[in-house]
Design an enzyme around this catalytic site. Structure first.
Site, PDB file in Angstrom:
ATOM      1  CG  PHE A  22      22.242  83.513  59.981  1.00 15.71           C
ATOM      2  CD1 PHE A  22      22.630  84.594  59.201  1.00 15.71           C
ATOM      3  CD2 PHE A  22      21.915  83.739  61.311  1.00 15.71           C
ATOM      4  CE1 PHE A  22      22.708  85.877  59.750  1.00 15.71           C
ATOM      5  CE2 PHE A  22      21.980  85.016  61.862  1.00 15.71           C
ATOM      6  CZ  PHE A  22      22.379  86.083  61.083  1.00 15.71           C
ATOM      7  CD  GLU A  58      16.867  76.598  52.659  1.00 14.80           C
ATOM      8  OE1 GLU A  58      17.896  77.252  52.904  1.00 14.80           O
ATOM      9  OE2 GLU A  58      16.703  75.979  51.598  1.00 14.80           O
ATOM     10  NE  ARG A  81      23.470  77.453  46.289  1.00 15.19           N
ATOM     11  CZ  ARG A  81      23.257  78.394  45.360  1.00 15.19           C
ATOM     12  NH1 ARG A  81      24.278  79.066  44.857  1.00 15.19           N
ATOM     13  NH2 ARG A  81      22.046  78.671  44.948  1.00 15.19           N
ATOM     14  CG  PHE A  93      22.563  75.800  50.370  1.00 10.96           C
ATOM     15  CD1 PHE A  93      21.714  75.611  51.444  1.00 10.96           C
ATOM     16  CD2 PHE A  93      22.327  75.052  49.221  1.00 10.96           C
ATOM     17  CE1 PHE A  93      20.662  74.699  51.379  1.00 10.96           C
ATOM     18  CE2 PHE A  93      21.280  74.130  49.142  1.00 10.96           C
ATOM     19  CZ  PHE A  93      20.455  73.966  50.232  1.00 10.96           C
ATOM     20  CB  ALA A  95      18.682  80.284  47.197  1.00  7.54           C
ATOM     21  CD  GLU A 136      22.940  81.819  50.317  1.00  6.68           C
ATOM     22  OE1 GLU A 136      22.378  81.989  49.221  1.00  6.68           O
ATOM     23  OE2 GLU A 136      23.117  80.702  50.820  1.00  6.68           O
TER      24      GLU A 136
HETATM   25  N1  MTE Z   1      20.997  88.542  57.358  1.00  4.53           N
HETATM   26  C1  MTE Z   1      20.482  88.572  58.601  1.00  4.53           C
HETATM   27  N2  MTE Z   1      20.563  89.716  59.304  1.00  4.53           N
HETATM   28  N3  MTE Z   1      19.888  87.477  59.156  1.00  4.53           N
HETATM   29  C2  MTE Z   1      19.811  86.293  58.482  1.00  4.53           C
HETATM   30  O1  MTE Z   1      19.275  85.308  58.995  1.00  4.53           O
HETATM   31  N4  MTE Z   1      20.355  85.066  56.396  1.00  4.53           N
HETATM   32  C3  MTE Z   1      21.262  84.991  55.248  1.00  4.53           C
HETATM   33  C4  MTE Z   1      21.267  86.311  54.487  1.00  4.53           C
HETATM   34  N5  MTE Z   1      21.452  87.406  55.384  1.00  4.53           N
HETATM   35  C5  MTE Z   1      20.366  86.227  57.159  1.00  4.53           C
HETATM   36  C6  MTE Z   1      20.943  87.411  56.628  1.00  4.53           C
HETATM   37  C7  MTE Z   1      20.930  83.916  54.338  1.00  4.53           C
HETATM   38  S1  MTE Z   1      21.460  82.371  54.707  1.00  4.53           S
HETATM   39  C8  MTE Z   1      20.226  84.146  53.193  1.00  4.53           C
HETATM   40  S2  MTE Z   1      19.908  82.893  52.096  1.00  4.53           S
HETATM   41  C9  MTE Z   1      19.732  85.486  52.846  1.00  4.53           C
HETATM   42  O2  MTE Z   1      20.020  86.458  53.849  1.00  4.53           O
HETATM   43  C10 MTE Z   1      18.215  85.417  52.643  1.00  4.53           C
HETATM   44  O3  MTE Z   1      17.697  86.649  52.294  1.00  4.53           O
HETATM   45  P1  MTE Z   1      17.689  87.177  50.788  1.00  4.53           P
HETATM   46  O4  MTE Z   1      17.327  86.015  49.945  1.00  4.53           O
HETATM   47  O5  MTE Z   1      16.699  88.255  50.791  1.00  4.53           O
HETATM   48  O6  MTE Z   1      19.072  87.637  50.507  1.00  4.53           O
HETATM   49  N1  LUZ Z   2      18.302  76.217  49.457  1.00  5.32           N
HETATM   50  C1  LUZ Z   2      17.884  75.400  48.496  1.00  5.32           C
HETATM   51  C2  LUZ Z   2      19.336  77.046  49.289  1.00  5.32           C
HETATM   52  O1  LUZ Z   2      16.943  74.649  48.708  1.00  5.32           O
HETATM   53  N2  LUZ Z   2      18.496  75.439  47.299  1.00  5.32           N
HETATM   54  C3  LUZ Z   2      19.537  76.252  47.033  1.00  5.32           C
HETATM   55  O2  LUZ Z   2      20.074  76.257  45.927  1.00  5.32           O
HETATM   56  C4  LUZ Z   2      19.997  77.082  48.068  1.00  5.32           C
HETATM   57  N3  LUZ Z   2      21.049  77.882  47.884  1.00  5.32           N
HETATM   58  C5  LUZ Z   2      21.462  78.638  48.879  1.00  5.32           C
HETATM   59  C6  LUZ Z   2      20.806  78.605  50.083  1.00  5.32           C
HETATM   60  N4  LUZ Z   2      19.747  77.813  50.287  1.00  5.32           N
HETATM   61 MO1  MOS Z   3      20.288  80.812  53.211  1.00  9.39          MO
HETATM   62  S1  MOS Z   3      21.611  79.269  53.612  1.00  9.39           S
HETATM   63  O1  MOS Z   3      19.835  80.224  51.684  1.00  9.39           O
HETATM   64  O2  MOS Z   3      19.009  80.371  54.188  1.00  9.39           O
END
Ligand code: MTE
Ligand code: LUZ
Ligand code: MOS
Length: 764
Positions: free
Chosen positions: A233, A237, A315, A349, A514, A718
């Site tokens: 989540f 990162e 953002r 974010f 992201a 997100e």
């Molecule tokens: N879904 C689950 N089950 N667990 C997670 O940690 N992270 C969220 C989202 N959905 C998350 C989740 C976040 S913060 C992001 S940025 C995206 O998944 C990352 O995956 P994606 O880029 O494939 O969408």
């Molecule tokens: N992380 C990042 C992020 O480094 N740049 C982004 O623009 C961003 N956006 C969403 C979630 N994580």
């Molecule tokens: Mo999601 S806040 O970009 O890990």
């Protein structure tokens, strides 16, 4: 198994589901422990700000089973882990800046011994003033990075031409990630002075690079491997690096395997959370309720070091006008340094924090003008051709279609009437509703990060190995990668293995974040598969004595040439390719085209595309007790052409509930000493199954979807979280129908306690 015969839509399942429910999925703490493994425990600062006068750990060292205690002076390389700005020490060095900051690392033969030693450490700190509030930090000039301003038009002049102008303030609270799997890493020494680290991280490259410079070695000496996360989540990162560095440092120096996994309460007090924000707004409308001008100042609570806050700040500005077309905009954002753990990425974010403020401003105007907020929202909705304050021109806009579909599909007029009737008939139970549009930009805002790679091997028995830079964290990216390979190569998913994410196989990865993981890595994977496919097609033509130009298709593991089925199976084709000494492996690469952004003028085209949707939320408030229920969230969400409807639906539902949690019940509380009071699951309430709206409908708006999206299936990770913002306004509206004079500022979370106070409050 994934059904690929019917194309990418196939059977919409998640390949990880069975492993999760049977307990076979492997997380860091499930990796079988090697003989001689040591356990590392961080000794963290009990004070939020001060000079370290004295640390005495002589007694701790004598605890049976304790092997070593590390501090800043034991680091062979740099005592530095900052991701964007080099302002964060791994170990406090002379000074502590937040409660929970690592000071020492205890390494012992057992966890119990480390625990014992922890109690024997004495630290003396000369206190310095503690700041926890971002406005206060700003006043004192405590900023983590350069402030940013997005400007469009001329607000100063525009406000003079507005019929109505309203000013106010809004606040959003933090949010604990509460991934089910805490942070953690397991490091062990390898040959040639190198380390292998299993890390629960979204960002393998960051972990690898940080451990490397802490140890003063090249990145090639550090191999990072991630099977999957029990949730990230955004919390993993950047911040996964702490645990990897700790395990890595101890493993490096002691030449022993070392595990460093915090317990839940340690994780909660040591790691950063979603950045809380305090903001001012000024909104100006004309006689027809067109929003003419909008100004905001955002005070972001960054914590003690920058971490990802500068990017999050940016953002916030990108999403500061949400789905609205406003001709004159001026938004200023400050990243404020406080004595809290460094706050960090969290689903959205900074976007949600920005959107909350414009929604508050619109709601404020609506209440003053005596109109429904949704009238002003709809009136000012963006469309193709609208210019964002950052210069990108809106294209492929689905904002209005989503809104209109909600209005029609869920019959908003009858919902409003039902709520009105209900509220007339009930004195101590009130209902409220709200509309929440969302427009979220897809791409890392840092253009450089929008690249990915994949490695595909076809073994000569016809089985396939796929590695990408994507980290599976529950969002279903492994399943989607499987779909990509199966569909591109025309084979059954049963032949394909999705490998762990590993820095030796795929280098220089951007974090899985992201919402772009699937797009970036999926496109890189497609590129790798296509390279091999071209070679296979050549061989097929050769075997079947067909011309160079003959059209070859592999479908369901059978070769068709010019539409005619051939007696050539997948296995045979692979063998024949190998016999001809042709490469059955490929490395794919993808970099998002078109996007760019110039920070010196704050203009550009930072996003590959935007995701749109609208949520209608209805709630019931018990006006005697202050408690409430979310009755329904009705959503129309723009998925493009969804490549996996169940996964995408799951992302939507999960995001919405997580967003509702942030807005309503999840309350991060630090006292003025900077101590986290909401430091366990008994004092920090997250949504459970009972908090899920009684009705949760997600309608798939089936737009064509942009080319930049993998198979035109739009990113979904997100954006749905921001629908949760609707819950705040729906609850607020219900309270106001009980008590029109209630004092209920735009401050989230709107907990039952706050609701109860507001119900019986009175504006002077
Ligand atoms: N879904 C689950 N089950 N667990 C997670 O940690 N992270 C969220 C989202 N959905 C998350 C989740 C976040 S913060 C992001 S940025 C995206 O998944 C990352 O995956 P994606 O880029 O494939 O969408
Ligand atoms: N992380 C990042 C992020 O480094 N740049 C982004 O623009 C961003 N956006 C969403 C979630 N994580
Ligand atoms: Mo999601 S806040 O970009 O890990």
């Amino acid at each position: 198994m994934i059904e690929t015969k019917t194309g990418i839509a196939g059977k919409d399942i998640n390949i990880d589901a069975a492993g999760h429910v049977t307990g076979r999925s492997i997380y860091v703490d499930d990796i079988p422990v090697m003989e001689g493994t040591l356990f590392a425990k961080i000794f963290d600062s009990p004070h939020a700000h001060g000079i370290i006068k004295h640390i005495d750990y002589s007694k701790a060292e004598t605890v049976e089973g304790v092997v070593s205690i590390f501090s800043a002076t034991d680091i062979p390389g740099r005592n530095e882990i900052g991701g964007i700005i080099a302002d964060e020490p791994l170990f406090a060095n002379g000074k502590v800046q937040f409660q929970g900051q690592p000071v020492l690392l205890i390494v012992a033969e057992t966890e119990d011994a480390a625990e014992e030693a922890f109690k024997e450490i004495k630290i003396e700190i000369d206190p310095l003033p503690i700041i926890t509030d971002p406005r206060e930090a700003f006043k004192q000039g405590q900023l983590l990075c350069r402030s940013r301003t997005f400007n469009k038009g001329d607000t100063k002049e525009a406000f003079q031409n507005c019929k109505y102008v309203f000013e106010g303030a809004a606040e959003t609270g933090g949010q604990e990630h509460l991934y089910l799997e805490t942070q953690g890493a397991y490091a062990y020494p390898m040959e040639s002075d190198s380390l292998k680290i299993y890390s629960s991280t979204q960002g393998l490259r960051h972990v690898q690079e940080t451990v490397a410079h802490v140890l003063n070695v090249g990145m090639n000496k550090i191999e990072v491997d991630t099977t999957r996360l029990g949730g990230g989540f955004g919390g993993k990162e950047d911040q996964a690096a702490v645990w990897a560095c700790m395990a890595g440092l101890a493993a490096w120096v002691l030449k022993k395997p070392v595990k460093c996994i915090p317990h839940r309460m340690e994780d909660m007090r040591m790691t950063g959370k979603r950045n809380p924000y305090k903001s001012n707004y000024k909104i100006g409308l004309d006689a027809e309720y067109r929003i003419i001008a909008y100004e905001t100042t955002f005070y972001q609570n960054g914590g003690a070091s920058a971490d990802l806050s500068p990017a999050i700040l940016e953002r916030t500005l990108f999403h500061g006008t949400n789905s609205y077309d406003i001709p004159h905009v001026n938004m200023i954002a400050h990243s404020c340094k406080t004595n809290l753990p460094p706050n960090t990425a969290f689903r959205g974010f900074g976007g949600p924090q920005g959107m909350f403020v414009i929604e508050a401003a619109i709601d404020h105007a609506a209440k003053e003008l005596g109109v429904d907020a949704n009238y002003i929202q709809r009136k000012n909705m963006m469309d193709n051709g609208t210019e964002f304050p950052y210069g990108q021109i809106v294209a492929g806009c689905e904002a209005k279609p989503c809104w209109e579909e909600v209005v029609k599909r869920y019959n908003i007029e009858s919902i409003k009437k039902e709520i009105d009737d209900f509220n007339k008939q009930n004195d101590f139970v009130k209902k409220g509703f709200s509309m929440m549009p969302v427009c979220f930009g897809i791409s890392f805002t840092n253009t450089m990060m929008n690249q990915a790679r994949a490695l595909v091997h076809i073994y000569w028995d016809g089985s396939v190995s796929v590695s990408t830079g994507a980290v599976e964290m529950g969002q279903g990216v492994n399943t989607k990668m499987l779909q990509v390979a199966a569909n591109c190569l025309g084979i059954s998913a049963a032949r394909i293995k999705i490998e762990t994410t590993n820095t030796t196989r795929v280098a220089n990865t951007s974090p899985s974040a992201a919402s772009s993981t699937t797009d970036l890595n999926g496109k890189a994977l497609l590129n790798a598969c296509e390279q091999i496919l071209e070679r296979l097609k050549k061989v097929a033509r050769n075997i079947c004595n067909e011309e160079e130009t003959a059209a070859v298709i592999i479908k369901d593991e059978i070769v068709f040439i010019n539409g005619v089925q051939k007696e050539l199976s997948w296995n045979e084709l692979i063998k024949q390719t190998f016999f001809r000494r042709i490469n059955l492996s490929a490395k794919g690469h993808y970099a998002t085209p078109v996007i760019h952004f110039d920070k010196t003028i704050e203009k550009g085209h930072p996003f590959a595309y935007h995701v749109y949707g609208t949520a209608l939320t209805t709630v019931t408030v018990d006006c005697i007790r202050g408690i409430y229920e979310i009755d329904a969230v009705h959503v129309v969400h723009d998925f493009g052409t969804s490549m996996n409807r169940n996964i995408d639906l799951g992302q939507c539902e999960g995001g919405i509930v997580q967003g509702i949690g942030w807005m309503t019940m999840e309350e991060i509380v630090y006292n003025e000493d900077g101590r986290l009071l909401s430091n366990a699951l008994s004092t920090y309430k997250i949504p459970d199954i009972y908090s899920v709206p009684a009705e949760l409908n997600v309608h798939f708006l089936h737009s064509d979807g942009p080319e930049a999206a993998l198979f035109k299936s739009k990113a979904v990770g997100e954006p749905p979280l921001m629908y949760g913002i609707g819950a705040f306004f729906a609850i607020r509206n219900a309270v106001l129908s009980f008590n029109p004079n209630a004092i209920l500022p735009y401050v989230s979370p709107i907990t039952p306690e706050k609701v109860l106070m507001a119900l019986y409050s009175k504006k002077l």
